[in-house]
Design an enzyme around this catalytic site. Structure first.
Site, mmCIF file in Angstrom:
data_model
loop_
_atom_site.group_PDB
_atom_site.id
_atom_site.type_symbol
_atom_site.label_atom_id
_atom_site.label_comp_id
_atom_site.label_asym_id
_atom_site.label_seq_id
_atom_site.Cartn_x
_atom_site.Cartn_y
_atom_site.Cartn_z
ATOM 1 C CG ASN A 184 -1.731 1.223 1.394
ATOM 2 O OD1 ASN A 184 -1.752 2.078 0.497
ATOM 3 N ND2 ASN A 184 -2.421 1.353 2.517
ATOM 4 C CG HIS A 214 -5.842 1.911 5.240
ATOM 5 N ND1 HIS A 214 -5.392 2.818 6.168
ATOM 6 C CD2 HIS A 214 -4.842 1.017 5.059
ATOM 7 C CE1 HIS A 214 -4.158 2.483 6.533
ATOM 8 N NE2 HIS A 214 -3.812 1.399 5.878
ATOM 9 C CD GLU A 264 -3.521 -2.461 7.242
ATOM 10 O OE1 GLU A 264 -2.479 -2.755 6.658
ATOM 11 O OE2 GLU A 264 -4.070 -1.343 7.144
ATOM 12 N N GLY A 293 2.444 2.189 10.924
ATOM 13 C CA GLY A 293 3.395 3.299 10.816
ATOM 14 C C GLY A 293 4.088 3.644 12.121
ATOM 15 C CB SER A 336 5.189 -1.988 12.040
ATOM 16 O OG SER A 336 4.784 -0.658 12.332
HETATM 17 P P1 13P Z 1 2.998 0.350 7.760
HETATM 18 O O1 13P Z 1 3.525 -0.917 7.136
HETATM 19 O O2 13P Z 1 3.744 1.569 7.309
HETATM 20 O O3 13P Z 1 2.895 0.233 9.248
HETATM 21 O O4 13P Z 1 1.514 0.559 7.219
HETATM 22 C C1 13P Z 1 0.623 -0.501 7.267
HETATM 23 C C2 13P Z 1 -0.567 -0.159 6.473
HETATM 24 O O5 13P Z 1 -1.333 0.727 6.819
HETATM 25 C C3 13P Z 1 -0.808 -0.903 5.231
HETATM 26 O O6 13P Z 1 -2.070 -0.654 4.726
#
Ligand code: 13P
Length: 254
Positions: free
Chosen positions: A12, A98, A170, A176, A216
């Site tokens: 993504n 999301h 998620e 993030g 992450s």
């Molecule tokens: P990160 O891998 O940057 O934590 O983001 C995950 C995400 O939101 C994928 O859709």
């Protein structure tokens, strides 16, 4: 790795990469991942880079995804993009619900389900995202939250449509932040999600639906996460923006 369900790993790219930057990235990914057959590979660039990336993935083992779609087929909806418009770029998957869209654009479960229906109507596959916040986890509400999101976001889908739907667990606190869910936390949430799928659909659908983990994911934790029995892939944010890290995640997962 021996699982009945084929792993699906998607990048993504969020609001990153101009068309020129996206082209660089996709050319590198194509080169490094050309031999991968064990995993379904998907890249989800921003809308403005779909054209550039689409031309590159046509003759490859990579598939194209979008990050959102309108619930409507067309009309006076300024700024929106329909599923048919995505099809023009050979898009196959659409990320829906999301947590960033739920948080910043106020997307509800009901809207996500209408978007999922519009996605299926165009014969595209939704990747429906769900996940709890840190407060909800700390209040022991993770399962309740997941169940509500699943019921609402998947409302109205037929069994056939559900089979063609991918889920992404998620946890919001892991997105993030560098703070990945432990393999045990991921496995336990995924097993619960599959249990809810049995009650909403049936046992055989629940067995076939692929559930990605996102939050992450990095080369260093991909192997352990992907080896969990109910984890069927990854939805990767930050680490999908570089050829090396995304390639390593894929290679460590097989
Ligand atoms: P990160 O891998 O940057 O934590 O983001 C995950 C995400 O939101 C994928 O859709």
């Amino acid at each position: 790795m021996n699982k009945d369900r084929k792993l699906i790993i998607a990048g993504n790219w969020k609001m990153h990469k101009t068309a020129a930057e996206a082209l660089d990235l996709i050319v590198g990914l194509k080169r490094e991942l050309a031999a991968i057959k064990e995993v379904d590979l998907v890249v989800c660039p921003p809308f403005t880079a779909l054209g550039a990336v689409s031309a590159e993935v046509l003759d490859s083992n990579l598939r194209l995804g979008a990050q959102n779609v309108s619930e409507h087929n067309g009309g006076a909806y300024t700024g929106e993009i329909s599923a048919l418009m995505l099809k023009e770029f050979s898009v196959r998957y659409v990320i829906l619900g999301h947590s960033e869209r739920r948080q910043y654009q106020g997307e509800s479960n009901e809207l996500v389900s209408r978007k999922a229906l519009a996605t299926h109507a165009a014969a595209l596959k939704p990747i429906v995202c769900i996940g709890e916040t840190l407060d909800e986890r700390q209040a022991n509400r993770t399962e309740t939250v997941l169940e509500t999101q699943l019921k609402g976001s998947l409302a109205g889908l037929t069994k056939d449509q559900m089979e063609e739907t991918v889920l992404a667990y998620e946890p919001v606190w892991a997105i993030g932040t560098g703070q990945t869910a432990t393999a045990e936390q991921a496995q336990s949430a995924h097993a619960f999600i599959r249990k809810v799928l049995v009650s909403l659909f049936d046992e055989s659908i629940a067995k076939r639906v692929r559930i990605q983990y996102g939050g992450s994911v990095k080369p260093s934790n991909a192997r352990e996460l992907m080896s969990q029995s109910d984890v069927d892939g990854a939805l990767v944010g930050g680490a999908s923006l570089e050829v090396r890290s995304f390639t390593d995640i894929v290679k460590h997962s097989i």
